[in-house]
Design an enzyme around this catalytic site. Structure first.
Site, PDB file in Angstrom:
ATOM      1  N   GLU A   1      46.154   6.697   5.728  1.00 46.13           N
ATOM      2  CA  GLU A   1      45.625   8.465   5.660  1.00 46.13           C
ATOM      3  C   GLU A   1      44.805   8.254   6.481  1.00 46.13           C
ATOM      4  O   GLU A   1      43.765   7.612   6.166  1.00 46.13           O
ATOM      5  CB  GLU A   1      45.344   7.968   4.131  1.00 46.13           C
ATOM      6  CG  GLU A   1      44.874   9.917   3.883  1.00 46.13           C
ATOM      7  CD  GLU A   1      43.962   9.730   2.463  1.00 46.13           C
ATOM      8  OE1 GLU A   1      44.757   9.104   1.674  1.00 46.13           O
ATOM      9  OE2 GLU A   1      42.961  10.488   2.121  1.00 46.13           O
TER      10      GLU A   1
ATOM     11  N   GLU B   1      36.698  16.577   5.452  1.00 48.84           N
ATOM     12  CA  GLU B   1      37.235  16.597   4.836  1.00 48.84           C
ATOM     13  C   GLU B   1      35.654  16.434   3.636  1.00 48.84           C
ATOM     14  O   GLU B   1      34.345  16.414   5.004  1.00 48.84           O
ATOM     15  CB  GLU B   1      37.772  15.618   4.155  1.00 48.84           C
ATOM     16  CG  GLU B   1      37.456  15.471   2.543  1.00 48.84           C
ATOM     17  CD  GLU B   1      38.448  14.486   2.251  1.00 48.84           C
ATOM     18  OE1 GLU B   1      38.220  12.972   3.128  1.00 48.84           O
ATOM     19  OE2 GLU B   1      39.079  14.588   1.117  1.00 48.84           O
TER      20      GLU B   1
END
Ligand SMILES: *[C@@H]1O[C@H](CO)[C@@H](O)[C@H](O)[C@H]1NC(C)=O
Ligand SMILES: *[C@@H]1O[C@H](CO)[C@@H](O)[C@H](O)[C@H]1NC(C)=O
Ligand SMILES: *[C@@H]1O[C@H](CO)[C@@H](O)[C@H](O)[C@H]1NC(C)=O
Ligand SMILES: CC(=O)N[C@H]1CO[C@H](CO)[C@@H](O)[C@@H]1O
Length: 320
Positions: free
Chosen positions: A137, A142
């Site tokens: 990932e 973010e």
């Protein structure tokens, strides 16, 4: 480059290391406006991170204008009109995932606006959810509740760590990328540039995040819309790009002690916007960001607080 041509060049020019064949990538997907509607699926799923949201399907999102596409703009947002009862599952929101998957590639996120406000937890990232974490990932951008840590982070199966000293401008957090370590914190690097996240990012008109993934490294660059040093090929959506020309990245994840080839597989692009949940909603993190009360109450009772909780993309381009 054909081997014989490379041989001739090496023979005649006595190349130094800088003249290794250039890492030039060609445009394979150019998502702009309506193109997002056919290149991505809306995922009407239960939020895997326990957020106070209900992800809706594409028909509902378009009907309610939570998803909006024009010729040059693509917007996804949370509902900002409904007061929720405690028994409601959550505020309507949007999560999209690319139909295609990618391995070695460069992705350019040309973002005009990212979700801002207390309770927001936006992310633009890549993984293969059916094979997580074996497929790896990469969280490109973010953050939560408008503040740091705004970071780029890898999450992997065991046996993938990062060196403490790296040629990058950002600041490393944890070095072990293993999802089993420290509650899946991942190996992150915080962006050192101003205007890279939240209100500051939006006030500047957004900017560009560029992530390059190869078998030898993953690296991430950022330029604000106001930055005069953004490469022309990034700014103008050129048909080819070569990140070797972009200078020092803010985040570099080399394969020194992580076999990237075996820790990363085919990954989708995912863009999500959740509210509260496992990270943004923790009491200490929510109140630590100066947000009032508890996260779930805030989401339930203050629809107008979510007017700026939207992503607007000028384009997402993928080069392979
Ligand atoms: C839908 O959203 C877009 C993007 O935010 C906005 O420009 C447009 O005015 C909205 N349409 C309606 C009918 O509210
Ligand atoms: C992003 O993270 C860095 C490092 O934690 C922090 O200094 C900065 O204030 C954060 N916010 C923005 C908008 O860059
Ligand atoms: C790093 O990647 C390069 C290129 O794929 C490879 O030749 C090298 O063996 C890798 N190094 C490690 C330590 O995995
Ligand atoms: C709700 C949701 O889909 N959350 C995901 C958003 O993106 C991050 C990656 O940065 C995932 O860890 C979350 O599961």
């Amino acid at each position: 480059m054909p081997g014989s041509m490379f041989f001739l060049l090496t023979a005649f020019l006595s190349l130094g290391p800088a003249l290794v064949p250039a890492a030039t990538y060609s445009l394979s997907d150019n998502f702009v406006g309506d193109g997002f509607l056919s290149g991505f699926e809306h995922q009407a799923i239960a939020d895997p991170t326990n957020g106070r949201v209900t992800y809706v399907d594409q028909v509902t999102a378009l009907a309610d204008n939570l998803t909006f596409a024009s010729s040059d703009s693509f917007v996804i947002r949370t509902d900002d009109t409904t007061v929720l009862a405690a028994s409601d599952p959550g505020r309507n929101s949007v999560r999209i995932r690319s139909l295609k998957t990618y391995t070695t590639h460069v992705i350019v996120l040309d973002i005009r606006h990212m979700p801002q406000g207390c309770a927001t937890w936006p992310a633009a990232w890549e993984t293969l959810e059916s094979d997580w974490p074996a497929s790896g990932e990469v969280d490109i951008v973010e953050g939560v509740n408008d503040i740091d840590p705004n970071a780029s982070t890898l999450h992997t199966s065991s046996g993938c760590t990062m060196p403490s000293s790296r040629d990058m401008t950002g600041t490393a957090t944890q070095l072990d990328c293993d999802t089993a370590v420290n509650g899946n914190a991942g190996c992150g690097v915080e962006v050192d540039k101003s205007n890279s996240y939240g209100p500051g990012f939006n006030a500047a008109g957004g900017g560009w995040y560029v992530m390059e993934r190869t078998d030898s490294f993953i690296r991430v660059f950022f330029w604000s819309r106001e930055d005069s040093s953004v490469p022309d090929e990034v700014q103008n959506g050129a048909s080819t790009v070569n990140p070797d020309n972009y200078g020092t990245p803010y985040a570099l994840f080399p394969n020194t002690s992580c076999d990237l080839d075996s820790h990363f597989g085919d990954n989708n692009i995912i863009i999500n916007l959740t509210l509260c949940g496992d990270w943004a909603g923790q009491d200490s993190i929510f109140s630590g960001a100066g947000c009032p009360g508890t996260c779930v109450d805030y989401v339930n009772n203050n629809p107008s607080a979510f007017t700026d909780a939207y992503w607007e993309f000028a384009a997402v381009r993928v080069y392979e």
